[in-house]
Design a protein around this motif. Sequence first.
Motif, PDB file in Angstrom:
ATOM      1  N   ARG A 102       0.928  -1.041   0.288  1.00 43.48           N
ATOM      2  CA  ARG A 102       0.082   0.014   0.007  1.00 43.48           C
ATOM      3  C   ARG A 102       0.858   1.093  -0.199  1.00 43.48           C
ATOM      4  O   ARG A 102       1.727   1.335   0.796  1.00 43.48           O
ATOM      5  N   ASP A 103       0.665   2.125  -0.986  1.00 37.58           N
ATOM      6  CA  ASP A 103       1.417   3.298  -1.182  1.00 37.58           C
ATOM      7  C   ASP A 103       0.816   4.086   0.295  1.00 37.58           C
ATOM      8  O   ASP A 103      -0.145   4.370   0.177  1.00 37.58           O
ATOM      9  N   GLU A 104       1.707   4.357   1.073  1.00 37.77           N
ATOM     10  CA  GLU A 104       1.260   5.118   2.375  1.00 37.77           C
ATOM     11  C   GLU A 104       0.947   6.523   2.207  1.00 37.77           C
ATOM     12  O   GLU A 104       0.342   7.345   3.118  1.00 37.77           O
ATOM     13  N   GLU A 105       1.349   6.988   1.112  1.00 35.73           N
ATOM     14  CA  GLU A 105       1.073   8.459   0.873  1.00 35.73           C
ATOM     15  C   GLU A 105      -0.646   8.501   0.297  1.00 35.73           C
ATOM     16  O   GLU A 105      -1.271   9.382   0.618  1.00 35.73           O
ATOM     17  N   VAL A 189      -5.137   8.408   7.796  1.00 38.92           N
ATOM     18  CA  VAL A 189      -4.435   7.724   7.028  1.00 38.92           C
ATOM     19  C   VAL A 189      -4.804   6.082   6.836  1.00 38.92           C
ATOM     20  O   VAL A 189      -4.181   5.386   6.589  1.00 38.92           O
ATOM     21  N   ASN A 190      -5.897   5.993   6.594  1.00 39.90           N
ATOM     22  CA  ASN A 190      -6.531   4.979   6.455  1.00 39.90           C
ATOM     23  C   ASN A 190      -6.514   3.638   7.093  1.00 39.90           C
ATOM     24  O   ASN A 190      -6.166   2.770   6.406  1.00 39.90           O
ATOM     25  N   TYR A 191      -6.104   3.866   8.296  1.00 41.77           N
ATOM     26  CA  TYR A 191      -5.962   2.818   9.146  1.00 41.77           C
ATOM     27  C   TYR A 191      -7.399   2.558   9.544  1.00 41.77           C
ATOM     28  O   TYR A 191      -8.168   3.445   9.808  1.00 41.77           O
ATOM     29  N   ILE A 192      -7.922   1.345   9.991  1.00 40.75           N
ATOM     30  CA  ILE A 192      -9.203   1.145  10.483  1.00 40.75           C
ATOM     31  C   ILE A 192      -9.077   1.272  12.072  1.00 40.75           C
ATOM     32  O   ILE A 192      -8.140   1.003  12.713  1.00 40.75           O
ATOM     33  N   VAL A 193     -10.127   1.979  12.239  1.00 35.89           N
ATOM     34  CA  VAL A 193     -10.409   2.072  13.846  1.00 35.89           C
ATOM     35  C   VAL A 193     -11.589   1.626  14.436  1.00 35.89           C
ATOM     36  O   VAL A 193     -12.893   1.609  13.590  1.00 35.89           O
ATOM     37  N   PRO A 194     -11.757   0.887  15.478  1.00 35.58           N
ATOM     38  CA  PRO A 194     -10.609   0.796  16.532  1.00 35.58           C
ATOM     39  C   PRO A 194      -9.358   0.046  16.015  1.00 35.58           C
ATOM     40  O   PRO A 194      -8.400   0.079  16.137  1.00 35.58           O
ATOM     41  N   GLY A 195     -10.013  -0.838  15.047  1.00 40.67           N
ATOM     42  CA  GLY A 195      -8.799  -1.847  14.455  1.00 40.67           C
ATOM     43  C   GLY A 195      -7.779  -2.558  15.203  1.00 40.67           C
ATOM     44  O   GLY A 195      -8.157  -2.880  16.368  1.00 40.67           O
TER      45      GLY A 195
END
Length: 207
Positions: A102-105, A189-195
């Motif tokens: 995954r391109d982190e940008e 930054v597209n991390y799942i919450v709470p994840g």
Amino acid sequence: MERLIVDHPLAAARLTTMRDETTDNAGFRAALSDLTQMLIYEALAGAPRVDMQIKTPLVPYTGSRLATPPLLVPVLRAGLGMVEQAHAMVPESRVGFVGIARDEETAQPVPYLESLPEDLSGLPVFVLDPMLATGGSMLHTIELLVARNATDITAVCVVAAPQGVALLEESGHPCRLVVAAIDEGLNDVNYIVPGLGDAGDRQFGPR
Ligand code: U5P
């Protein structure tokens, strides 16, 4: 899209271990492996069977086995922690591999590996990736499979964000989702919450 949420006390306990930031890499891998067993078990609950003639020590008996073992496709890196246990559950399965970074940008999927049988017609496919976040990686993988004539695809995930579920739904591809939990959403930054954080890092350490 058909979705199956595996909401079981044992699954929830493993998922809690995975979410817990104090769980180390080994503990995370063990919980993921256990949870994968439960997800695969549930994912195959309605799968077609064929009769199998055997003899018990006493009498002839008509038993059964899985008619068509699914092709297992872990999405590297994070899906690697699911494939061994999934394969143990269905030892007859073949295994293909897809590598997506995954391109982190941009959060866009960047494919780097594709190792799959040419023709997938008639073969159920289980895609293994613990996280369905934006859904970009899963959609890309599904498109690779559809291009090879797959018509029966199951995304086997641990945690999904509603955005990823919606993306798969809107794609109209022949796919089903088996997941332990659908979380609240994504952070900026597209991390799942709470994840549970980065599923690759949590298993294998940071890159
Ligand atoms: N990912 C995580 N944790 C998250 C969000 C994403 O590990 O909270 C990683 C997973 O490795 C997964 C990929 O393979 O990103 C999915 O992201 P996406 O393409 O669905 O956004």
